[in-house]
Write an enzyme that holds these catalytic residues in place. Structure first.
Site, PDB file in Angstrom:
ATOM      1  N   CYS A 132       0.921  -1.414   0.013  1.00  0.00           N
ATOM      2  CA  CYS A 132      -0.224  -0.133   0.147  1.00  0.00           C
ATOM      3  C   CYS A 132       1.014   1.320  -0.001  1.00  0.00           C
ATOM      4  O   CYS A 132       0.215   2.401  -0.483  1.00  0.00           O
ATOM      5  CB  CYS A 132      -0.996   0.050   1.019  1.00  0.00           C
ATOM      6  SG  CYS A 132      -0.188   0.103   2.798  1.00  0.00           S
ATOM      7  N   LYS A 205      -5.624  -8.884  11.298  1.00  0.00           N
ATOM      8  CA  LYS A 205      -5.731  -7.685  10.970  1.00  0.00           C
ATOM      9  C   LYS A 205      -7.007  -7.288  10.519  1.00  0.00           C
ATOM     10  O   LYS A 205      -7.652  -7.903   9.701  1.00  0.00           O
ATOM     11  CB  LYS A 205      -4.691  -7.088   9.832  1.00  0.00           C
ATOM     12  CG  LYS A 205      -4.656  -5.663   9.622  1.00  0.00           C
ATOM     13  CD  LYS A 205      -3.497  -5.647   8.649  1.00  0.00           C
ATOM     14  CE  LYS A 205      -3.449  -3.879   8.316  1.00  0.00           C
ATOM     15  NZ  LYS A 205      -2.416  -3.599   7.373  1.00  0.00           N
ATOM     16  N   ARG A 215      -2.346   6.426   7.484  1.00  0.00           N
ATOM     17  CA  ARG A 215      -2.274   6.944   6.275  1.00  0.00           C
ATOM     18  C   ARG A 215      -1.795   7.816   5.609  1.00  0.00           C
ATOM     19  O   ARG A 215      -1.272   8.466   4.570  1.00  0.00           O
ATOM     20  CB  ARG A 215      -3.713   6.355   5.512  1.00  0.00           C
ATOM     21  CG  ARG A 215      -3.918   4.950   5.791  1.00  0.00           C
ATOM     22  CD  ARG A 215      -5.364   4.390   5.262  1.00  0.00           C
ATOM     23  NE  ARG A 215      -5.568   3.012   5.636  1.00  0.00           N
ATOM     24  CZ  ARG A 215      -6.827   2.519   5.598  1.00  0.00           C
ATOM     25  NH1 ARG A 215      -7.810   3.006   5.146  1.00  0.00           N
ATOM     26  NH2 ARG A 215      -6.675   1.001   6.094  1.00  0.00           N
ATOM     27  N   ARG A 227     -10.466  -1.695   2.154  1.00  0.00           N
ATOM     28  CA  ARG A 227      -9.782  -2.787   2.269  1.00  0.00           C
ATOM     29  C   ARG A 227     -10.349  -4.249   2.963  1.00  0.00           C
ATOM     30  O   ARG A 227     -10.123  -4.987   3.449  1.00  0.00           O
ATOM     31  CB  ARG A 227      -8.650  -2.399   3.321  1.00  0.00           C
ATOM     32  CG  ARG A 227      -7.500  -1.288   2.760  1.00  0.00           C
ATOM     33  CD  ARG A 227      -6.291  -1.506   3.452  1.00  0.00           C
ATOM     34  NE  ARG A 227      -5.414  -0.391   3.381  1.00  0.00           N
ATOM     35  CZ  ARG A 227      -4.764   0.443   2.359  1.00  0.00           C
ATOM     36  NH1 ARG A 227      -5.154   0.161   1.247  1.00  0.00           N
ATOM     37  NH2 ARG A 227      -4.267   1.561   2.770  1.00  0.00           N
ATOM     38  N   LYS A 258      -4.302  -6.844  15.330  1.00  0.00           N
ATOM     39  CA  LYS A 258      -4.410  -5.462  14.940  1.00  0.00           C
ATOM     40  C   LYS A 258      -5.687  -5.014  14.807  1.00  0.00           C
ATOM     41  O   LYS A 258      -6.323  -5.372  13.834  1.00  0.00           O
ATOM     42  CB  LYS A 258      -3.233  -5.351  14.013  1.00  0.00           C
ATOM     43  CG  LYS A 258      -3.210  -3.666  13.608  1.00  0.00           C
ATOM     44  CD  LYS A 258      -2.140  -3.598  12.374  1.00  0.00           C
ATOM     45  CE  LYS A 258      -1.996  -2.344  11.853  1.00  0.00           C
ATOM     46  NZ  LYS A 258      -1.388  -2.357  10.491  1.00  0.00           N
TER      47      LYS A 258
HETATM   48  C1  PBG Z   1      -0.184  -1.526   5.881  1.00  0.00           C
HETATM   49  C2  PBG Z   1      -0.154  -1.312   7.399  1.00  0.00           C
HETATM   50  C3  PBG Z   1      -1.265  -0.494   7.886  1.00  0.00           C
HETATM   51  C4  PBG Z   1      -0.790  -0.364   9.277  1.00  0.00           C
HETATM   52  C5  PBG Z   1       0.563  -1.105   9.216  1.00  0.00           C
HETATM   53  N1  PBG Z   1       0.707  -1.570   8.190  1.00  0.00           N
HETATM   54  C6  PBG Z   1      -2.397   0.273   7.216  1.00  0.00           C
HETATM   55  C7  PBG Z   1      -3.442  -0.298   6.649  1.00  0.00           C
HETATM   56  O1  PBG Z   1      -3.622  -1.435   6.680  1.00  0.00           O
HETATM   57  O2  PBG Z   1      -4.128   0.487   5.965  1.00  0.00           O
HETATM   58  C8  PBG Z   1      -1.678   0.724  10.083  1.00  0.00           C
HETATM   59  C9  PBG Z   1      -0.867   1.172  11.098  1.00  0.00           C
HETATM   60  C10 PBG Z   1      -1.044   2.069  12.089  1.00  0.00           C
HETATM   61  O3  PBG Z   1      -2.555   2.654  11.813  1.00  0.00           O
HETATM   62  O4  PBG Z   1      -0.566   2.542  13.061  1.00  0.00           O
HETATM   63  N2  PBG Z   1       1.039  -1.599   5.348  1.00  0.00           N
END
Ligand code: PBG
Length: 333
Positions: A132, A205, A215, A227, A258
């Protein structure tokens, strides 16, 4: 005027007085069930191109976009606070529809890994593996007919993970939520002599509203859509166990839940069901909420930070990824 009639002591014949163990700080500390140690915290860093760049993220006070030279300084300062583990995210200038900067050996993450390993020995370097931050459309994978195509995306993630390992990463952390990526990454690492590199999978996640500030930090908001086709439905917990089971079967060494605070029940179930090292990501939105409330004078930030991270640990997390890593390490020193 009301008159209070105090009861005599003898009428309250308690065998247990639970307040006895709360009467002083040494007494409370003696019986404290959950303890935090700097070893369990991981500091996320956002590495960008250029030199001498240290740009604060508006929605995440205290968090910065850092060029490689500044990232090294941050790692050294974190070490001074007792934090030895960092998780790197890359902000390349070049983005395209296949996320090719994710496996460019000269991109910010790869350069940062090499430089940190050289300049701050003893640092445990983890890298986020996702597309991403590298695609021009901001999606975590290759988009074909408006869908995130699972298997072609896994090929790209494998390239990214191998390039991080080649740069010297100790742990690669796939955060994309494609099916089968852990096994594919494990095989590719082993075939190339990186069998010592561990995998921390973002196993459960969720499709969360709490990634908003990230983001902004990583410039990775999707240009269209969302997503939901790959991240988990926030309503599901049994499904999280299936995700974790699958990632462990494919070779994950550490499994992550997460966000953290909103999914404490999931952390507990994952830890109790599998007994594997379990990580939790205290995400950007969870951090930003505390910062915003503290800035308004609505909460006591140091106390709220300790209480929050204690809750995540109490739920069962062994490893906690948090933007507060340096602050908590200093607070508990
Ligand atoms: C994707 C990724 C995200 C986060 C960590 N790895 C963003 C997403 O899935 O949109 C979010 C971490 C955070 O909000 O602190 N590479």
């Amino acid at each position: 005027m009301t008159h209070i009639h105090l009861q005599t002591h003898t009428s309250l014949n308690l065998t247990k007085r639970l307040r006895r163990l709360r009467q002083s700080e040494p007494m409370r500390a003696l019986v404290r069930e959950t303890r935090l140690s700097p070893d369990m915290f991981v500091l996320p860093l956002f590495v960008c191109e250029g030199e001498a760049v240290r740009r604060e993220i508006a929605s995440m006070p205290g968090v910065f976009n850092l060029s490689v030279d500044e990232a090294v300084k941050e790692v050294a300062a974190a070490k001074g606070d007792g934090i030895n583990s960092v998780l790197l995210f890359g902000l390349p200038d070049h983005k395209d529809d296949i996320g090719s900067s994710a496996y460019d050996p000269e991109a910010p993450v790869q350069c940062a890994v090499r430089t940190i390993k050289r300049a701050v020995p003893g640092t445990l370097v983890m890298t986020d593996v996702c597309l991403c931050e590298y695609t021009d459309h901001g999606h975590c994978g290759i988009v074909i007919d408006n869908e995130i195509a699972n298997d072609p995306t896994v090929d790209q993630l494998v390239r990214a993970a191998v390039s991080h390992a080649a740069a010297g990463a100790d742990i690669v952390a796939p955060s994309d939520m494609m099916d089968g990526r852990v096994g594919a990454i494990r095989r590719a690492l082993d075939e190339r002599g990186f069998e010592h590199v561990a995998i921390m999978s973002y196993a459960a996640k969720y499709w969360s509203a709490f990634y908003g500030p990230f983001r902004e930090a990583a410039n990775s908001a999707p240009r269209f859509g969302d997503r939901r086709s790959h991240q988990m439905d926030p309503a599901n917990a049994a499904e999280a166990l299936r995700e974790v089971e699958q990632d462990l079967a494919e070779g994950a060494d550490i499994v992550m839940v997460k966000p953290a605070l909103l999914y404490l029940d999931v952390i507990t179930r994952v830890k109790e069901s599998f007994g594997y090292p379990t990580a939790a990501y205290h995400v950007s939105g969870e951090y930003a909420m505390l910062k915003a409330a503290a800035r308004n004078g609505w909460i006591d930030e140091p106390r709220a930070m300790v209480e929050t991270l204690t809750a995540i640990r109490r739920a069962g997390a062994d490893v906690i990824v948090t933007y507060y890593a340096r602050d908590i390490a200093r607070a508990i020193a």
